[in-house]
Design a protein around this motif. Structure first.
Motif, PDB file in Angstrom:
ATOM      1  N   THR A   1       0.835  -1.200   0.000  1.00  0.00           N
ATOM      2  CA  THR A   1       0.000   0.000   0.000  1.00  0.00           C
ATOM      3  C   THR A   1       0.869   1.249   0.000  1.00  0.00           C
ATOM      4  O   THR A   1       1.865   1.330   0.724  1.00  0.00           O
ATOM      5  CB  THR A   1      -0.933   0.007   1.221  1.00  0.00           C
TER       6      THR A   1
ATOM      7  N   THR B   1      -2.275   6.936  -9.979  1.00  0.00           N
ATOM      8  CA  THR B   1      -2.554   6.349  -8.669  1.00  0.00           C
ATOM      9  C   THR B   1      -2.306   7.396  -7.598  1.00  0.00           C
ATOM     10  O   THR B   1      -1.700   8.442  -7.849  1.00  0.00           O
ATOM     11  CB  THR B   1      -1.692   5.095  -8.434  1.00  0.00           C
TER      12      THR B   1
ATOM     13  N   ASP C   1      -3.773   3.526  -2.376  1.00  0.00           N
ATOM     14  CA  ASP C   1      -3.896   2.408  -3.312  1.00  0.00           C
ATOM     15  C   ASP C   1      -2.891   1.314  -2.931  1.00  0.00           C
ATOM     16  O   ASP C   1      -1.778   1.600  -2.495  1.00  0.00           O
ATOM     17  CB  ASP C   1      -3.621   2.854  -4.747  1.00  0.00           C
ATOM     18  N   THR C   2      -3.299   0.054  -3.125  1.00  0.00           N
ATOM     19  CA  THR C   2      -2.428  -1.083  -2.859  1.00  0.00           C
ATOM     20  C   THR C   2      -2.012  -1.703  -4.188  1.00  0.00           C
ATOM     21  O   THR C   2      -2.858  -1.994  -5.035  1.00  0.00           O
ATOM     22  CB  THR C   2      -3.132  -2.125  -1.979  1.00  0.00           C
TER      23      THR C   2
ATOM     24  N   LYS D   1      -3.925  -2.027  -9.140  1.00  0.00           N
ATOM     25  CA  LYS D   1      -4.202  -1.553  -7.788  1.00  0.00           C
ATOM     26  C   LYS D   1      -5.444  -2.221  -7.198  1.00  0.00           C
ATOM     27  O   LYS D   1      -6.407  -2.523  -7.896  1.00  0.00           O
ATOM     28  CB  LYS D   1      -4.374  -0.034  -7.772  1.00  0.00           C
ATOM     29  N   ASP D   2      -5.346  -2.497  -5.932  1.00  0.00           N
ATOM     30  CA  ASP D   2      -6.476  -2.857  -5.064  1.00  0.00           C
ATOM     31  C   ASP D   2      -7.097  -4.219  -5.313  1.00  0.00           C
ATOM     32  O   ASP D   2      -8.152  -4.519  -4.772  1.00  0.00           O
ATOM     33  CB  ASP D   2      -7.559  -1.773  -5.106  1.00  0.00           C
TER      34      ASP D   2
ATOM     35  N   SER E   1      -7.988  -0.198 -13.029  1.00  0.00           N
ATOM     36  CA  SER E   1      -7.105  -0.740 -12.003  1.00  0.00           C
ATOM     37  C   SER E   1      -5.685  -0.939 -12.510  1.00  0.00           C
ATOM     38  O   SER E   1      -4.757  -1.078 -11.715  1.00  0.00           O
ATOM     39  CB  SER E   1      -7.650  -2.072 -11.480  1.00  0.00           C
TER      40      SER E   1
END
Length: 366
Positions: A211, A282, A286-287, A317-318, A334
Motif C-alpha cells: 500500500t 494512482t 492504493d495497494t 491496484k487494489d 485498475s
C-alpha cells in the motif's frame, strides 16, 4: 526581471534542442538505504557487498531503477514541470553500473514534437542521457510527455514523431564489467530458478501487495529531486485534473520491481527497458500488486553464465493478480503500469546451502 522559473511550455521546445540539466548529484549509501526502506528491495547483488564480490563485482552496485529515477529527476525542471502526463518510455539502455560515491549529470535532446488537436497541449519527445563523474554515459532513454501550452493561439510546429525500436536488441545488452555468475549463490539469493527454468509465455503472479502511503511517495520523489507539481502541491491539485496529488509513475515501477522478487529473485539486473506506459494514475491509499510474463529469452554471445529474459510486468491496484488482467492493459482503471524490459539472469550458480538440507522453495509460477 524575474529570477525564478515557471518551467518550459510546449511552445518553448524546438526540434534538436539540447537541454543540459542541473544539478550534479552524488548517490551515497544513505540514498541506497532510503531507497531500500521505501521499496523493500531484496535483490542480493544490490543488497550485499559480499554477495556482489563473489560474482566478480567490486561491491554492491546501485539499483538500476534508483539510477534511472535520479537521471529522470534531473530532466523534470526543464522538460515536464508543466506536464499534464508522462506518457511512456522506450529504448532505455543501462550502459554501466553505478556505485555509491559516483556522481551524475544529465542532458536531454528534443527528438520529436506534436501538438494535440485541442491546441492546448502537445507531446514532447526527448532522449535523456546520464553521465558519471568521468563523463561516461551510464544510462540513456527516450520518453514522451504531454506538456501544456502557455499561449493556446501559438501556431503549431510541424509534427515530428521519432521512429523508435520496439525492443532493444539483446545483442546490445551490457553485462556489468567483471560479473561472473559462477560465484552467484542461488540459495542465498532466495530462489533456485535460473535462466533455463523459465519458459516463453510463462506467467508469474508475484502475490504480495504494498500500500502506498502519502509521505512515502513524496519522500521517494524528493529523493530523486523530481519537482513536478502534481506530486506535491495539494492546493493546485485539488483544482486540477485529478483532484489530489498523484504518485510519480517511477514509484510504481520500483514497487513492481520490488514485488517481482517473489518469482524473479534471480533477475539480477535490469539491462534495458523496451517500452513502458503509465496506464492510469494512482494516489496514496492504493495497494499495488503485479504479475509478469516471459516474452522472450536470449543467450548472450560469448556468455554461458548469464542470459537475458524479456519480461512484461503489469502493476494493478487494489486487487490481486490471481486471474491476471486481460492482455490489453487498457482494460480497466485498475491497471497502472505496463512495462516491457530485459533482465539479466544467471544460467549457472553455486548451491552452497543446497547440500545441507535446504528445501527448494515452493514454485510460484502460473
Amino acid at each position: 526581471m524575474t529570477k525564478s522559473s515557471s518551467g518550459n511550455f510546449f511552445e518553448d521546445f524546438r526540434l534538436g534542442q539540447q537541454l543540459p540539466h542541473a544539478v550534479p548529484r552524488t548517490i551515497t549509501t544513505g540514498d541506497v538505504a532510503l531507497y531500500s526502506a521505501l521499496y523493500g528491495m531484496r535483490f542480493p547483488i544490490q543488497s550485499s557487498d559480499a554477495f556482489a564480490r563473489a560474482t566478480g563485482l567490486s561491491r554492491a552496485p546501485v539499483d538500476n531503477l534508483l539510477l534511472f529515477h535520479v537521471i529522470f529527476g534531473k530532466s523534470v525542471p526543464d522538460i515536464s514541470l508543466n506536464a499534464v502526463a508522462n506518457l511512456g518510455y522506450a529504448d532505455c539502455r543501462l550502459l554501466r553500473p553505478a556505485y555509491p560515491g559516483d556522481s551524475f549529470t544529465a542532458r536531454s535532446e528534443v527528438i520529436g514534437l506534436r501538438e494535440n488537436g485541442s491546441g492546448k497541449t502537445g507531446i514532447v519527445y526527448v532522449r535523456s542521457t546520464g553521465f558519471n563523474q568521468t563523463g561516461e554515459a551510464v544510462l540513456s532513454f527516450v520518453r514522451w510527455v504531454m506538456v501544456a501550452k502557455r499561449d493556446h493561439g501559438r501556431p503549431a510546429p510541424d509534427p515530428v514523431v521519432p521512429s523508435l525500436p520496439s525492443a532493444v536488441d539483446a545483442a546490445a545488452l551490457v553485462v556489468p564489467d567483471g560479473f561472473n555468475a559462477s560465484g552467484y549463490d542461488r540459495v542465498l539469493a532466495g530462489s533456485l530458478d535460473l535462466f533455463d527454468d523459465y519458459a516463453i509465455g510463462e506467467r508469474i503472479d508475484h502475490i504480495d501487495g504494498m500500500t502506498i502511503e502519502e509521505a512515502e511517495h513524496q519522500i521517494a520523489t524528493r529523493l530523486y529531486q523530481n519537482t513536478a507539481k502534481g506530486h506535491f502541491d495539494a492546493v493546485v491539485q485539488r483544482a486540477g485534473r485529478f483532484g489530489r496529488r498523484i504518485v510519480y509513475g517511477g514509484h510504481i515501477m520500483s514497487l513492481a520491481r520490488s514485488l517481482s522478487f517473489n518469482g524473479l529473485a534471480n533477475a539480477a539486473f535490469i539491462a534495458a527497458i523496451n517500452g513502458g506506459r503509465h496506464v492510469n494514475p494512482t494516489a496514496a491509499g492504493d495497494t499495488i500488486y503485479c504479475w509478469s510474463e516471459v516474452l522472450d529469452k536470449q543467450a548472450l554471445a560469448g556468455r554461458d553464465d548469464v542470459g537475458a529474459l524479456r519480461l512484461r510486468t503489469v502493476a494493478v491496484k487494489d486487487h490481486g493478480c490471481e486471474a491476471f488482467p486481460a492482455p490489453d492493459a487498457d482494460e480497466g482503471a485498475s491497471v497502472l503500469l505496463d512495462v516491457d524490459y530485459w533482465a539479466l539472469m544467471p544460467r549457472t550458480a553455486l548451491d552452497t546451502a543446497a547440500s545441507n538440507g535446504v528445501a527448494r522453495p515452493p514454485a510460484t509460477h502460473a
